[in-house]
Structures are given as structure tokens and as C-alpha cells.
Design a protein around this motif. Sequence first.
Motif, mmCIF file in Angstrom:
data_model
loop_
_atom_site.group_PDB
_atom_site.id
_atom_site.type_symbol
_atom_site.label_atom_id
_atom_site.label_comp_id
_atom_site.label_asym_id
_atom_site.label_seq_id
_atom_site.Cartn_x
_atom_site.Cartn_y
_atom_site.Cartn_z
ATOM 1 N N LEU A 1 -118.479 -12.736 16.705
ATOM 2 C CA LEU A 1 -118.458 -11.281 16.909
ATOM 3 C C LEU A 1 -119.700 -10.703 16.242
ATOM 4 O O LEU A 1 -119.988 -11.023 15.086
ATOM 5 C CB LEU A 1 -117.217 -10.657 16.257
ATOM 6 C CG LEU A 1 -117.244 -9.122 16.160
ATOM 7 C CD1 LEU A 1 -116.811 -8.497 17.481
ATOM 8 C CD2 LEU A 1 -116.349 -8.618 15.043
ATOM 9 N N VAL A 2 -120.421 -9.890 17.011
ATOM 10 C CA VAL A 2 -121.486 -9.090 16.410
ATOM 11 C C VAL A 2 -121.205 -7.650 16.794
ATOM 12 O O VAL A 2 -121.000 -7.354 17.973
ATOM 13 C CB VAL A 2 -122.884 -9.511 16.917
ATOM 14 C CG1 VAL A 2 -123.955 -8.578 16.364
ATOM 15 C CG2 VAL A 2 -123.191 -10.941 16.513
ATOM 16 N N ALA A 3 -121.151 -6.766 15.832
ATOM 17 C CA ALA A 3 -120.868 -5.367 16.108
ATOM 18 C C ALA A 3 -121.809 -4.491 15.300
ATOM 19 O O ALA A 3 -122.050 -4.748 14.125
ATOM 20 C CB ALA A 3 -119.421 -5.044 15.758
ATOM 21 N N LYS B 1 -118.996 -12.724 7.783
ATOM 22 C CA LYS B 1 -117.918 -13.675 7.499
ATOM 23 C C LYS B 1 -118.146 -14.960 8.281
ATOM 24 O O LYS B 1 -118.479 -14.910 9.474
ATOM 25 C CB LYS B 1 -116.558 -13.100 7.921
ATOM 26 C CG LYS B 1 -116.044 -11.975 7.051
ATOM 27 C CD LYS B 1 -114.627 -11.611 7.491
ATOM 28 C CE LYS B 1 -114.371 -10.131 7.284
ATOM 29 N NZ LYS B 1 -113.231 -9.647 8.050
ATOM 30 N N VAL B 2 -117.959 -16.084 7.603
ATOM 31 C CA VAL B 2 -118.002 -17.388 8.255
ATOM 32 C C VAL B 2 -116.632 -17.998 8.014
ATOM 33 O O VAL B 2 -116.224 -18.185 6.864
ATOM 34 C CB VAL B 2 -119.109 -18.279 7.652
ATOM 35 C CG1 VAL B 2 -119.176 -19.619 8.376
ATOM 36 C CG2 VAL B 2 -120.449 -17.573 7.733
ATOM 37 N N PHE C 1 -110.536 -13.919 14.871
ATOM 38 C CA PHE C 1 -110.654 -12.544 14.386
ATOM 39 C C PHE C 1 -110.071 -11.603 15.439
ATOM 40 O O PHE C 1 -109.934 -11.957 16.600
ATOM 41 C CB PHE C 1 -112.114 -12.207 14.082
ATOM 42 C CG PHE C 1 -113.084 -12.569 15.187
ATOM 43 C CD1 PHE C 1 -113.258 -11.743 16.287
ATOM 44 C CD2 PHE C 1 -113.802 -13.761 15.126
ATOM 45 C CE1 PHE C 1 -114.140 -12.091 17.299
ATOM 46 C CE2 PHE C 1 -114.676 -14.120 16.140
ATOM 47 C CZ PHE C 1 -114.851 -13.280 17.236
ATOM 48 N N ASP C 2 -109.747 -10.384 14.973
ATOM 49 C CA ASP C 2 -109.140 -9.373 15.836
ATOM 50 C C ASP C 2 -110.203 -8.309 16.129
ATOM 51 O O ASP C 2 -110.586 -7.545 15.241
ATOM 52 C CB ASP C 2 -107.933 -8.761 15.104
ATOM 53 C CG ASP C 2 -107.218 -7.701 15.935
ATOM 54 O OD1 ASP C 2 -107.859 -7.064 16.801
ATOM 55 O OD2 ASP C 2 -106.015 -7.498 15.694
ATOM 56 N N VAL C 3 -110.670 -8.289 17.374
ATOM 57 C CA VAL C 3 -111.773 -7.386 17.736
ATOM 58 C C VAL C 3 -111.378 -5.929 17.523
ATOM 59 O O VAL C 3 -112.163 -5.133 16.995
ATOM 60 C CB VAL C 3 -112.199 -7.623 19.209
ATOM 61 C CG1 VAL C 3 -113.308 -6.656 19.605
ATOM 62 C CG2 VAL C 3 -112.654 -9.066 19.408
ATOM 63 N N GLY C 4 -110.145 -5.580 17.905
ATOM 64 C CA GLY C 4 -109.681 -4.200 17.749
ATOM 65 C C GLY C 4 -109.629 -3.779 16.291
ATOM 66 O O GLY C 4 -110.037 -2.656 15.945
ATOM 67 N N ARG D 1 -121.515 -5.815 11.590
ATOM 68 C CA ARG D 1 -120.612 -6.907 11.240
ATOM 69 C C ARG D 1 -120.965 -8.148 12.006
ATOM 70 O O ARG D 1 -121.231 -8.077 13.204
ATOM 71 C CB ARG D 1 -119.180 -6.541 11.659
ATOM 72 C CG ARG D 1 -118.408 -5.942 10.552
ATOM 73 C CD ARG D 1 -117.151 -5.288 11.034
ATOM 74 N NE ARG D 1 -116.930 -4.257 10.047
ATOM 75 C CZ ARG D 1 -115.911 -4.239 9.197
ATOM 76 N NH1 ARG D 1 -114.947 -5.115 9.295
ATOM 77 N NH2 ARG D 1 -115.828 -3.327 8.275
ATOM 78 N N ILE D 2 -120.934 -9.277 11.316
ATOM 79 C CA ILE D 2 -121.098 -10.569 11.982
ATOM 80 C C ILE D 2 -119.941 -11.448 11.520
ATOM 81 O O ILE D 2 -119.747 -11.622 10.311
ATOM 82 C CB ILE D 2 -122.430 -11.260 11.620
ATOM 83 C CG1 ILE D 2 -123.629 -10.361 11.928
ATOM 84 C CG2 ILE D 2 -122.561 -12.594 12.361
ATOM 85 C CD1 ILE D 2 -124.960 -10.923 11.409
ATOM 86 N N ILE D 3 -119.176 -11.961 12.468
ATOM 87 C CA ILE D 3 -118.154 -12.959 12.134
ATOM 88 C C ILE D 3 -118.447 -14.182 12.998
ATOM 89 O O ILE D 3 -118.541 -14.077 14.227
ATOM 90 C CB ILE D 3 -116.721 -12.457 12.431
ATOM 91 C CG1 ILE D 3 -116.451 -11.150 11.690
ATOM 92 C CG2 ILE D 3 -115.692 -13.533 12.038
ATOM 93 C CD1 ILE D 3 -115.080 -10.551 11.996
#
Lengths: 152, 83
Positions: free
Chosen positions: A94-96, A4-5, A10-13, A78-80
Motif C-alpha cells: 500500500l502506498v498512500a 510498516k514492513v 492491511f485494511d485499506v479502509g 504511508r507505505i505498508i
Amino acid sequence: MTVKVQSEDFDVGAELAAMTGGKTGIGGVTLFVGLVRDMAGGESVSAMTLEHYPGMTERQLEAIEAEARERWPLDDARIIHRYGRLEPGDRIVLVATASAHREAAFESCHFLIDWLKTKAPFWKMEATPEGERWVEAKESDDTAAARWTKPA
Amino acid sequence: MKILYFAWLRTKIGVATETVDLPAEVRDVGALVEWLKTRSPKHADALANSTVVKVAVNQEHVPYDYPVGPGDEVALFPPVTGG
């Protein structure tokens, strides 16, 4: 797998919950959250504006994520990445990564961040007491990314 | 051809995009950058040091010997600083 760009936060949880909900095969998730710092090069930073290349950004992030999935056994990634005006303390990225095994999660997260720094078309402009200035790319980022070009 | 500029290339040149009629002799990225320098003093200044000007053709990073044609979308930008 999500890229997502967006300008909004964003909400990490919530992202973590979405990645792991109902998936009992995941042994570990590695999360990296990049934040805006209030200092850079000895000067205070009051705001940071991120510019990107719509279209190419999404393509590059998806390609980077696909590469990570090829290299490591991932259950999810996930990448935001945000764009627009951000202030110190704001989340930028965020990279997860989620995997049955922690090493795959750690390594693929590290890989994604290093590649983001050198391949994804984002540019940062800092507002300082001296005025606005574009952040220069660091050689250390290229060095960090280069290690992943060798077989993992 | 559609040309896009980002970050300080955009601020130095003063426009984010422009559409140009490509001369027939411009067939690769290197020649395109040289030709763009002739468009105005601002272009010449922004593109003076081509080692810090990165290029994407149709949204993929490419080297300076990469071929270009009239239908391509070409973006010029400094090294990226995301993450």
C-alpha cells in the motif's frame, strides 16, 4: 507519516480513515494497492514469497518517504509492504499520499511506487508449475524511476 | 566482517550470512566481491556476473569503488523486485 514492513495483511479502509480523520485541509488522497497476480510471463503463479532485508528495508522506505515529503506538500504519506508467502489476489503493498492538492498526491504516490520498485530491498520468488523462480528486475522499472531524478 | 546474502545469491551460496576475516588488501567493494569468489565454487558461481550483484554497506546502496573495513555490515543481492 508511517512506514510498516509486516507479514500480515492491511485494511485499506482503516488506513484511509486514519490518514484523513479530523484533517480538513486534505483535498485528496491517492492510494495504490499492489496485488499478487495469478499469471507471470505466460505461466500460472500459485504463490509468491517476498524476502526482505530487515533493518535496511525500513531505512530505505523512510528515506524514500522523506524524499517525497521534501518534493511535494504532503499532509500524510504511508507505505505498508508485506513479506512472506502470499497467494494470488493477496495485497502486497500500500502506498498512500494525502495533500491539499490532487496533483501533489498523484505525483508523489507514483514517485514512491517507482522508487520502491528499484530501491527497497525486497525480492519476489514465484511458485509456478515449473517450480520456484526468483523474479528478475525489469529494465522498465529503472526507466520509470529514472524520470524522477530530473527536477519535478 | 559480516556478509549477508539475499534472494538467489543466498540460495546459490547456501547460507544467509557469514562472518569473514578480511585480508588487509581488500579495501573496497569490488575487491571484496573478487575475494569472496575464491571462498568456494558456489561463491564463484553466484558472484560470476558482478553486473547483477548489488551491494549495500551498512544498509545503504553503494558502488563497487566504495571503501569497506572489518567493522562493516555488507549485503550482496540481485536487483530488487519489490512493490
